[in-house]
Motif scaffolding. Structure first.
Motif, short mmCIF file in Angstrom:
data_model
loop_
_atom_site.label_atom_id
_atom_site.label_comp_id
_atom_site.label_asym_id
_atom_site.label_seq_id
_atom_site.Cartn_x
_atom_site.Cartn_y
_atom_site.Cartn_z
N ILE A 1 -27.93 65.27 63.28
CA ILE A 1 -29.08 64.64 64.28
C ILE A 1 -30.27 66.07 64.81
O ILE A 1 -30.80 65.97 65.94
CB ILE A 1 -27.70 65.26 65.39
CG1 ILE A 1 -26.71 63.62 65.36
CG2 ILE A 1 -27.85 65.14 66.87
CD1 ILE A 1 -25.59 63.53 65.78
N TYR A 2 -29.20 66.91 64.15
CA TYR A 2 -29.71 68.78 64.94
C TYR A 2 -30.27 69.69 64.12
O TYR A 2 -31.10 70.35 64.64
CB TYR A 2 -28.72 69.26 65.48
CG TYR A 2 -28.05 69.04 66.37
CD1 TYR A 2 -28.58 69.14 67.50
CD2 TYR A 2 -26.36 68.58 65.99
CE1 TYR A 2 -27.30 68.20 69.02
CE2 TYR A 2 -25.98 68.05 66.96
CZ TYR A 2 -26.91 68.05 68.67
OH TYR A 2 -25.46 67.50 69.78
N SER B 1 -31.64 66.48 70.64
CA SER B 1 -31.38 65.49 70.27
C SER B 1 -31.73 64.47 72.14
O SER B 1 -31.58 64.88 72.93
CB SER B 1 -30.08 64.70 69.65
OG SER B 1 -28.54 64.54 71.01
N ASN B 2 -32.32 63.64 71.61
CA ASN B 2 -32.54 61.85 72.74
C ASN B 2 -30.83 61.74 72.81
O ASN B 2 -30.28 60.73 72.18
CB ASN B 2 -33.22 60.78 72.53
CG ASN B 2 -33.53 59.60 73.26
OD1 ASN B 2 -32.79 60.40 74.45
ND2 ASN B 2 -35.07 59.36 73.23
N ARG C 1 -27.81 58.08 71.99
CA ARG C 1 -26.78 58.46 71.83
C ARG C 1 -25.75 57.42 72.24
O ARG C 1 -26.05 56.53 73.45
CB ARG C 1 -26.70 59.86 71.56
CG ARG C 1 -27.96 60.32 70.86
CD ARG C 1 -27.33 62.55 70.95
NE ARG C 1 -26.19 62.10 69.67
CZ ARG C 1 -25.81 63.54 69.93
NH1 ARG C 1 -26.01 64.21 70.71
NH2 ARG C 1 -24.66 64.01 69.11
N GLY D 1 -34.97 65.32 73.25
CA GLY D 1 -35.56 64.37 72.16
C GLY D 1 -36.85 65.19 71.23
O GLY D 1 -36.52 64.69 69.88
#
Length: 142
Positions: free
Chosen positions: A21-22, A101-102, A106, A125
Motif C-alpha cells: 500500500i505505502y 494511498s487512495n 480502501r 492516492g
C-alpha cells in the motif's frame, strides 16, 4: 514561506508497514524528498510526526504566527479526530490534507475524512508525490 508538515500515527513506519500500500521508501526519504523540493521552491519546511493525537493538536496550535501553511497526513486520525479538525479550524493557517494511498479505494471506514473540512484541499492516492503537490498548492495560495 514556511510550511509545517505534520504526519500522524504509523507514518514513521513507512518502508516497513504494508509495503503493498505505502511502498518501500521510508519516512526519512519522504522528508528528504519534501525538503529538496522546498529548497527548489525557495521555502522552508519543518517536520513533525506523532502517534499521539494530543501532540498533533498542540503542534497545529503552535503554527499561529510561525507558519504560512500546513501539510497534514492525520493517518488513522483522519477518520474520527474531531480534536484535530477543531485545531485546524482554530488557526488561521491554510492546510492541505495528504494521503499516500487512495483512501476512497480502501475499506469503507477510510473513505470518510472528518479532518478534511478544516483544510483548503485534500490529495489522496498519489504516493509521496502528494506531499509535493500540497507544497506547491500552498505556495500557489499565497
Amino acid at each position: 514561506m514556511k510550511i509545517l508538515v505534520i504526519n500522524g500515527p504509523n507514518i514513521n513506519m513507512l518502508g516497513i508497514r504494508e509495503k503493498n500500500i505505502y511502498g518501500d521508501n521510508d519516512y526519512n526519504s519522504l522528508c528528504e524528498m519534501i525538503r529538496k523540493e522546498a529548497h527548489k521552491l525557495g521555502c522552508k519546511v519543518d517536520f513533525f510526526q506523532s502517534n499521539i493525537e494530543g501532540e498533533i493538536i498542540t503542534e497545529i496550535q503552535k503554527t499561529i504566527g510561525v507558519y504560512d501553511g500546513i501539510i497534514i497526513n492525520p493517518a488513522a486520525y483522519t477518520h474520527y479526530s474531531i480534536g484535530i479538525l477543531d485545531a485546524l479550524k482554530s488557526v488561521d493557517v491554510p492546510a492541505i490534507e495528504v494521503h499516500i494511498s487512495n483512501i476512497h479505494k480502501r475499506e469503507d471506514f477510510r473513505k470518510k475524512s472528518v479532518t478534511a473540512e478544516g483544510c483548503v484541499g485534500q490529495i489522496s492516492g498519489l504516493g509521496f508525490y502528494g506531499y509535493i503537490l500540497a507544497l506547491r498548492g500552498l505556495i500557489n495560495l499565497k
